[in-house]
Design a protein around this motif. Structure first.
Motif, short mmCIF file in Angstrom:
data_model
loop_
_atom_site.label_atom_id
_atom_site.label_comp_id
_atom_site.label_asym_id
_atom_site.label_seq_id
_atom_site.Cartn_x
_atom_site.Cartn_y
_atom_site.Cartn_z
N ILE A 20 0.84 -1.19 0.00
CA ILE A 20 0.00 0.00 0.00
C ILE A 20 0.87 1.24 0.00
O ILE A 20 1.85 1.31 0.75
CB ILE A 20 -0.93 0.00 1.22
CG1 ILE A 20 -1.88 -1.18 1.11
CG2 ILE A 20 -1.71 1.28 1.32
CD1 ILE A 20 -2.90 -1.24 2.18
N THR A 21 0.58 2.16 -0.88
CA THR A 21 1.30 3.43 -0.89
C THR A 21 0.36 4.51 -0.40
O THR A 21 -0.67 4.77 -1.00
CB THR A 21 1.75 3.77 -2.32
OG1 THR A 21 1.92 2.55 -3.02
CG2 THR A 21 3.05 4.50 -2.30
N LEU A 22 0.74 5.13 0.72
CA LEU A 22 -0.08 6.21 1.27
C LEU A 22 0.53 7.52 0.85
O LEU A 22 1.73 7.73 0.97
CB LEU A 22 -0.09 6.16 2.80
CG LEU A 22 -0.72 4.97 3.49
CD1 LEU A 22 -0.55 5.13 4.99
CD2 LEU A 22 -2.18 4.89 3.15
N GLN A 23 -0.30 8.43 0.35
CA GLN A 23 0.15 9.80 0.12
C GLN A 23 -0.28 10.61 1.33
O GLN A 23 -1.46 10.64 1.64
CB GLN A 23 -0.51 10.38 -1.13
CG GLN A 23 -0.07 9.74 -2.43
CD GLN A 23 1.33 10.12 -2.83
OE1 GLN A 23 1.85 11.13 -2.35
NE2 GLN A 23 1.95 9.33 -3.68
N VAL A 24 0.69 11.23 2.01
CA VAL A 24 0.31 11.99 3.20
C VAL A 24 0.74 13.44 3.06
O VAL A 24 1.75 13.74 2.43
CB VAL A 24 0.90 11.40 4.49
CG1 VAL A 24 0.36 10.02 4.74
CG2 VAL A 24 2.40 11.35 4.43
N GLU A 25 -0.07 14.30 3.61
CA GLU A 25 0.30 15.71 3.70
C GLU A 25 0.35 16.04 5.17
O GLU A 25 -0.66 16.00 5.86
CB GLU A 25 -0.72 16.59 2.98
CG GLU A 25 -0.33 16.84 1.53
CD GLU A 25 -1.42 17.48 0.74
OE1 GLU A 25 -2.32 18.07 1.36
OE2 GLU A 25 -1.40 17.35 -0.50
N GLY A 26 1.55 16.38 5.66
CA GLY A 26 1.70 16.54 7.10
C GLY A 26 1.40 15.21 7.74
O GLY A 26 2.04 14.20 7.43
N GLU A 27 0.37 15.17 8.55
CA GLU A 27 0.03 13.93 9.23
C GLU A 27 -1.19 13.26 8.60
O GLU A 27 -1.56 12.16 8.99
CB GLU A 27 -0.26 14.22 10.70
CG GLU A 27 0.57 13.39 11.63
CD GLU A 27 -0.01 13.38 13.04
OE1 GLU A 27 0.51 12.63 13.84
OE2 GLU A 27 -0.96 14.11 13.31
N THR A 28 -1.79 13.94 7.65
CA THR A 28 -3.07 13.47 7.15
C THR A 28 -2.90 12.67 5.85
O THR A 28 -2.20 13.09 4.94
CB THR A 28 -4.00 14.67 6.88
OG1 THR A 28 -3.91 15.55 7.99
CG2 THR A 28 -5.42 14.23 6.69
N VAL A 29 -3.57 11.55 5.79
CA VAL A 29 -3.52 10.72 4.60
C VAL A 29 -4.45 11.31 3.54
O VAL A 29 -5.61 11.58 3.83
CB VAL A 29 -3.95 9.28 4.94
CG1 VAL A 29 -3.93 8.42 3.70
CG2 VAL A 29 -3.06 8.70 6.02
N VAL A 30 -3.93 11.54 2.32
CA VAL A 30 -4.80 12.08 1.28
C VAL A 30 -5.25 11.02 0.29
O VAL A 30 -6.34 11.09 -0.25
CB VAL A 30 -4.18 13.28 0.54
CG1 VAL A 30 -4.19 14.51 1.42
CG2 VAL A 30 -2.79 12.99 0.06
N SER A 31 -4.39 10.02 0.02
CA SER A 31 -4.87 8.95 -0.83
C SER A 31 -4.06 7.69 -0.56
O SER A 31 -3.00 7.73 0.05
CB SER A 31 -4.75 9.34 -2.31
OG SER A 31 -3.40 9.35 -2.70
N ALA A 32 -4.58 6.57 -1.05
CA ALA A 32 -3.90 5.30 -0.85
C ALA A 32 -4.00 4.48 -2.13
O ALA A 32 -5.03 4.50 -2.80
CB ALA A 32 -4.55 4.54 0.30
#
Lengths: 390, 142, 137
Positions: A20-32
């Motif tokens: 799984i590749t998580l895209q995060v901004e700061g601490e928040t996950v934006v997409s997976a």
């Protein structure tokens, strides 16, 4: 700045390992994004080269935890083609082994979830209470996992009556321990904070993504193949389907915990009502035709489709395990949550140990900023913080 | 029972659907490629069926798709079948209308090379990256 | 005393790698941790990072896609380190050896020090294998 966090690649669960590749901004996950295929062993093609009898043993090895579920599903599909009925005693014996499997699978999940939120004690306890279930399975079928118990027309071996009293006693003790766990989990403010309102899957999303089993029932979707299809002995014993409306991590956990209590009830009733008689109807051949079997495995519906061309080998054997449909729901679930909850939300879909151990955070320039330990530590720190500040 | 679902299919599509009731709980419905997406969408959007999975298989007549829709309230499974022409099977993707079909259609593309037109994420799902792009293990044509 | 023996004199840390297993061997490895079997009384511990490990436990039939990962994992294992193949699949390929995606068994790609057959091997067998291996080094 967006950061990519890969989870995986190894995952211990059956055909469905994921990366799984998580895209995060700061601490928040934006997409997976989810990538499968590392444990793809080509079972559907292998099944076409095996006879129907051998096939049951092959599908047992789709997943170590669901080995009873898959072999029962495959035998149901074969029985659907040939129109075979199963003796009453075999129906009850099948149900008992299947429910024991549900107990050990759910307990395994409870232990892993405890580990992820930083309660190592829950892991140790969960896995300790799971051992008597494995002992019961060994007493009945002869092995701790991979039972070789189901066969077209019935079950493979009979059991003497004197093995049941210790199993009934073990079930009573198991239910008692589970009640203790339920009490702890529903009354611990820290656990509630970690689980409540985290990773919500709405009922609409649950239906659109076609999720199954406790994942669906935790989102208020009232499906359970045991009741709907009433195979085995489920329509002859008293039990209820557990549905929770909230769709968060807590709801899924509560569904699993309460289902364990229901499973002990089913097992005890089946042992009490266990009829005497034959355990297997002889199956001479599987005629030409198509058959479907589906049952409620611990993680959701298992589905097998078999097409026979009249020979002793299937022409096509389609197998689908529940996690295949549960994994895509990770995407709506994890969006907008924090990284420290990402492991937990992942574990809610399906128990996964290795993955969470092997997570690594990589900055967008490719340098390593955190590894799996750090992420689990983050999760633990959050629990600690909550503990102090509540 | 699945009777209601099958009646509705007959009403809406007339003799364009070929219904075979194998048992009270299992029915197989054959449709043409042109009606495929209308029938599968009808099963999900109108009848509320749940796509449990789909079976793709390479047969002598072509690549056969079999979508299994479960109706949990009744405990029945209605299967929609169509056959696509080889060597380049192609059909409209259900994923656009029903997200649950996402992985299911990607798997069929991977194993049998069926092109799902309009699929939002048409990548291979299970087979190894070092295989050639036209490697589809379940195809039987030489 | 050779370097391997010296390196393995104290607590063994174990890393577990699933290379296409059905999960059974993996649960049995985890079972070794739980109070009933409790490998920690021997100082053995399951660790989350390969860099900390002395022993690599590999389970599974090694499908094609895992091969590069398996080799990379072995190269990351600090030396002296040993590989133990857990389960029938890892030892020989087992029921999957005729599969089109089968690229194993494990010893085709990395050197294996001990084999634990069984489908799945019992936790006692896994602990026994590690203990026996220690005696042989």
């Amino acid at each position: 700045m967006s950061t990519t966090i890969p989870i995986g690649p190894f995952h211990p669960v059956l055909e469905e390992p994921e990366y799984i590749t998580l895209q995060v901004e700061g601490e928040t996950v934006v997409s997976a994004d989810i990538e499968l295929g590392r444990i793809h062993r080509g079972m559907e093609l292998l099944a076409e080269e095996k006879t129907f009898d051998q096939d049951v043993f092959l599908v047992e090895r789709i997943c170590g935890i669901c080995s009873a579920s898959h072999s029962w599903t495959a035998t149901l599909a074969m029985e659907d083609i040939a129109g075979i009925t199963v003796p009453d005693r075999a129906r009850y014996l099948r149900t008992i082994v299947h429910e024991l499997e549900r107990l050990h699978s759910h307990m395994l999940w409870v232990g892993l979830a405890g580990h992820i939120i930083g309660y190592w004690t829950v892991f140790m306890w969960g896995w300790k209470y799971r051992e008597p279930v494995l002992d019961a399975l060994e007493a009945i079928t002869g092995n701790r996992n991979n039972y070789a118990w189901y066969c077209p027309g019935g079950v493979r071996r009979d059991v003497p009556d004197d093995i049941w009293p210790p199993i009934v006693k073990a079930m009573d003790e198991f239910a008692e321990k589970t009640n203790l766990l339920i009490d702890v989990i529903l009354n611990d403010p820290v656990i509630l904070c970690r689980l409540k309102g985290v990773g919500i899957l709405s009922k609409e999303d649950a239906i659109a993504y076609g999720v199954l089993g406790p994942t669906a029932r935790g989102s208020g979707v009232d499906i359970d193949v045991r009741r709907d299809e009433s195979y085995g002995a489920y329509d002859e014993v008293d039990w209820k389907v557990i549905v929770q409306p909230d769709g968060d991590c807590l709801a899924v956990g509560v569904v699993r915990l309460l289902e364990m209590i229901e499973a002990t009830k089913i097992i005890k009733q089946c042992i009490k009502k266990l009829p005497k008689g034959e355990i297997r109807n002889e199956v001479r051949e599987i005629p030409r035709g198509e058959g479907i079997g589906h049952i409620e495995a611990p993680r959701g519906e298992c589905f097998h489709f078999i097409r026979s061309n009249g020979t002793n080998m299937p022409e096509r054997h389609k197998m689908r395990a529940p996690t295949f449909l549960n994994i895509p729901s990770y995407r709506p679930r994890v969006k907008g949550e924090t990284i420290s909850d990402a492991t937990l939300i992942f574990a809610v879909i399906d128990p996964c140990y290795s993955c969470t151990e092997r997570m690594a955070a990589i900055d967008s320039d490719g340098s390593r900023v955190a590894n799996g330990h750090d992420l689990i530590k983050l999760s633990h720190q959050r629990t600690e913080w909550l503990r102090k500040n509540l | 029972m699945s009777k209601k679902v099958l009646e509705a299919l007959r009403m809406k599509f007339g003799d364009r659907v070929d219904i075979h009731e194998q048992s009270p709980k299992r029915a197989y419905v054959a449709v043409s490629n042109a009606d495929w997406i209308a029938v599968t969408r009808h099963m999900y959007e109108v009848e509320g069926g749940r796509l449990t999975t789909a079976t793709g298989s390479d047969r002598s007549t072509g690549v056969e798709l079999l979508y299994h829709f479960a109706f949990d309230r009744e405990g029945t499974v209605v299967n929609i079948r169509t056959t696509l022409d080889k060597p380049f099977p192609k059909i409209e993707a259900l994923t656009k209308y029903y997200p649950a079909a996402d992985f299911i259609e990607r798997e069929i593309f991977d194993f049998l090379g069926v092109e799902f037109v309009g699929h939002p994420d048409p990548r291979k799902i299970l087979s190894s990256h070092d295989r050639p792009a036209d490697f589809h293990p379940m195809r039987r044509d030489e | 005393m050779n370097a391997t023996k010296w390196g393995f004199k104290k607590s063994l840390w174990v890393f577990h790698l699933n290379a296409g297993a059905c999960n059974n061997c993996d649960i049995e490895v985890l079972d070794c941790l739980c109070p009933k079997f409790d490998i920690e009384r021997f100082g053995m511990k399951l660790v989350g990072s390969l860099k900390h490990a002395d022993v690599l436990l590999v389970s599974g039939s090694v499908p094609r896609r895992v091969v590069p990962d398996l080799i990379e994992a072995y190269e990351q294992l600090p030396q002296p380190g040993v590989v133990i193949a857990i389960g029938a699949c890892a030892c020989t390929g087992g029921i999957f050896k005729d599969g089109y995606n089968f690229a194993g068994p494990v010893d085709k790609h990395v050197p294996v020090a001990a084999y634990v057959p069984g489908c799945p091997p019992r936790p006692e067998a896994i602990i026994g294998a590690v203990v026996k291996l220690l005696g042989k080094l």
